[in-house]
Design a protein around this motif. Structure first.
Motif, PDB file in Angstrom:
ATOM      1  N   ALA A   1       0.781  -1.294   0.065  1.00  0.00           N
ATOM      2  CA  ALA A   1      -0.045  -0.105  -0.033  1.00  0.00           C
ATOM      3  C   ALA A   1       0.925   1.202   0.103  1.00  0.00           C
ATOM      4  O   ALA A   1       1.790   1.614   0.938  1.00  0.00           O
ATOM      5  N   GLY A   2       0.666   2.069  -1.134  1.00  0.00           N
ATOM      6  CA  GLY A   2       1.514   3.455  -1.238  1.00  0.00           C
ATOM      7  C   GLY A   2       0.449   4.206  -0.529  1.00  0.00           C
ATOM      8  O   GLY A   2      -0.479   4.448  -0.813  1.00  0.00           O
ATOM      9  N   ILE A   3       1.193   5.137   0.311  1.00  0.00           N
ATOM     10  CA  ILE A   3       0.405   6.257   0.901  1.00  0.00           C
ATOM     11  C   ILE A   3       1.068   7.432   0.949  1.00  0.00           C
ATOM     12  O   ILE A   3       2.206   7.537   0.899  1.00  0.00           O
TER      13      ILE A   3
ATOM     14  N   ASP B   1       7.505  15.687  -1.294  1.00  0.00           N
ATOM     15  CA  ASP B   1       7.884  14.405  -1.070  1.00  0.00           C
ATOM     16  C   ASP B   1       7.021  13.399  -0.334  1.00  0.00           C
ATOM     17  O   ASP B   1       7.167  12.258  -0.188  1.00  0.00           O
ATOM     18  N   ASP B   2       6.066  13.992   0.191  1.00  0.00           N
ATOM     19  CA  ASP B   2       5.151  13.236   0.481  1.00  0.00           C
ATOM     20  C   ASP B   2       4.313  12.081  -0.162  1.00  0.00           C
ATOM     21  O   ASP B   2       3.750  11.208   0.138  1.00  0.00           O
ATOM     22  N   GLY B   3       4.363  12.607  -1.364  1.00  0.00           N
ATOM     23  CA  GLY B   3       3.884  11.469  -2.464  1.00  0.00           C
ATOM     24  C   GLY B   3       4.722  10.356  -2.974  1.00  0.00           C
ATOM     25  O   GLY B   3       4.496   9.581  -3.664  1.00  0.00           O
ATOM     26  N   PHE B   4       5.928  10.263  -1.961  1.00  0.00           N
ATOM     27  CA  PHE B   4       6.820   8.938  -2.207  1.00  0.00           C
ATOM     28  C   PHE B   4       6.036   7.729  -2.410  1.00  0.00           C
ATOM     29  O   PHE B   4       6.335   6.868  -3.237  1.00  0.00           O
ATOM     30  N   GLY B   5       5.402   7.348  -1.475  1.00  0.00           N
ATOM     31  CA  GLY B   5       4.531   5.923  -1.449  1.00  0.00           C
ATOM     32  C   GLY B   5       3.702   5.991  -2.564  1.00  0.00           C
ATOM     33  O   GLY B   5       3.587   4.705  -3.261  1.00  0.00           O
ATOM     34  N   THR B   6       3.172   7.034  -2.930  1.00  0.00           N
ATOM     35  CA  THR B   6       2.159   7.071  -4.220  1.00  0.00           C
ATOM     36  C   THR B   6       2.999   6.568  -5.338  1.00  0.00           C
ATOM     37  O   THR B   6       2.647   5.663  -6.089  1.00  0.00           O
TER      38      THR B   6
ATOM     39  N   LEU C   1       3.359  -1.274   4.007  1.00  0.00           N
ATOM     40  CA  LEU C   1       3.022   0.165   3.529  1.00  0.00           C
ATOM     41  C   LEU C   1       4.215   1.032   3.159  1.00  0.00           C
ATOM     42  O   LEU C   1       5.533   0.856   3.531  1.00  0.00           O
ATOM     43  N   ILE C   2       4.247   2.016   2.267  1.00  0.00           N
ATOM     44  CA  ILE C   2       5.135   2.693   1.846  1.00  0.00           C
ATOM     45  C   ILE C   2       4.852   4.229   1.755  1.00  0.00           C
ATOM     46  O   ILE C   2       3.818   4.585   1.692  1.00  0.00           O
ATOM     47  N   ASP C   3       5.961   4.816   2.698  1.00  0.00           N
ATOM     48  CA  ASP C   3       5.521   6.264   3.110  1.00  0.00           C
ATOM     49  C   ASP C   3       6.689   6.993   3.110  1.00  0.00           C
ATOM     50  O   ASP C   3       7.756   6.509   3.307  1.00  0.00           O
ATOM     51  N   ALA C   4       6.351   8.514   3.125  1.00  0.00           N
ATOM     52  CA  ALA C   4       7.632   9.272   3.585  1.00  0.00           C
ATOM     53  C   ALA C   4       7.740   9.559   4.817  1.00  0.00           C
ATOM     54  O   ALA C   4       6.743   9.654   5.603  1.00  0.00           O
TER      55      ALA C   4
ATOM     56  N   VAL D   1       8.214   0.427   4.377  1.00  0.00           N
ATOM     57  CA  VAL D   1       9.201   0.691   3.616  1.00  0.00           C
ATOM     58  C   VAL D   1       9.261   2.489   3.547  1.00  0.00           C
ATOM     59  O   VAL D   1       8.274   2.881   2.998  1.00  0.00           O
ATOM     60  N   ALA D   2      10.052   2.935   4.091  1.00  0.00           N
ATOM     61  CA  ALA D   2      10.145   4.387   4.458  1.00  0.00           C
ATOM     62  C   ALA D   2      11.311   5.120   3.491  1.00  0.00           C
ATOM     63  O   ALA D   2      12.430   4.606   3.398  1.00  0.00           O
ATOM     64  N   GLY D   3      10.823   6.134   3.026  1.00  0.00           N
ATOM     65  CA  GLY D   3      11.914   7.341   2.365  1.00  0.00           C
ATOM     66  C   GLY D   3      11.993   8.531   2.828  1.00  0.00           C
ATOM     67  O   GLY D   3      10.977   9.187   3.265  1.00  0.00           O
TER      68      GLY D   3
END
Length: 162
Positions: free
Chosen positions: A8-10, A17-22, A62-65, A118-120
């Motif tokens: 899940a990209g969020i 950069d908050d759009g990283f997960g997306t 989850l993928i998020d900034a 998974v965090a950026g």
């Protein structure tokens, strides 16, 4: 056969950069995935994510900034402690707060077997569309990390079933 996996990209694409997960989820969604793996860009739809989690998944990625103090664009894997999610679940249909999503899931009687983030590491979250150069450069690495986590999960379950 592995149990179901949700990737899940969020994040909010209008906040840099908050759009990283997306971005990572969209890239992953365009690639072939193993059976039982669902990749979805949830953006800021926290309520939608909570309802999807009620379907039951063995692994949720989850993928998020994030802001952890690492250099911008650093990709890391975090296994959040979900044992104490006390507090009120006040979901907002136009906001994504992973803790609120997990509280809502618990309130609805759902649970997750394994949760990974998974965090950026963000560089900037100003009102703008598009990732900063360090975060844009980290997208491919995050895709590889997620694919490796999913492959490891699938192979672990395959070995257990043999």
């Amino acid at each position: 056969m592995s149990g179901p996996v949700l990737v899940a990209g969020i994040g909010n694409i209008f906040l840099g950069d908050d759009g990283f997960g997306t971005e990572v989820a969209q890239r992953l969604a365009s690639r072939p995935q193993p059976d039982g793996v669902k990749v979805t860009d949830f953006g800021i739809r926290g309520l939608h994510l909570a309802l999807e989690l009620m379907e039951g998944y063995d692994l949720v990625v989850l993928i998020d900034a994030v802001r952890r103090g690492d250099p911008p664009g650093t990709v890391s894997v975090i296994e959040p402690d979900t044992s104490d999610l006390g507090g009120e679940a006040s979901p907002d249909a136009h906001d994504m707060d992973p803790v609120t999503v997990l509280r809502l899931l618990a309130d609805m009687g759902g649970e997750i077997d394994q949760l990974l983030l998974v965090a950026g590491e963000v560089a900037e979250t100003d009102e703008q569309i598009g990732l900063s150069a360090p975060m844009a450069a980290a997208v491919d690495e995050a895709v590889r990390v997620v694919e490796n986590l999913v492959a490891e999960h699938v192979s672990t379950l395959t070995v257990k079933e043999s």
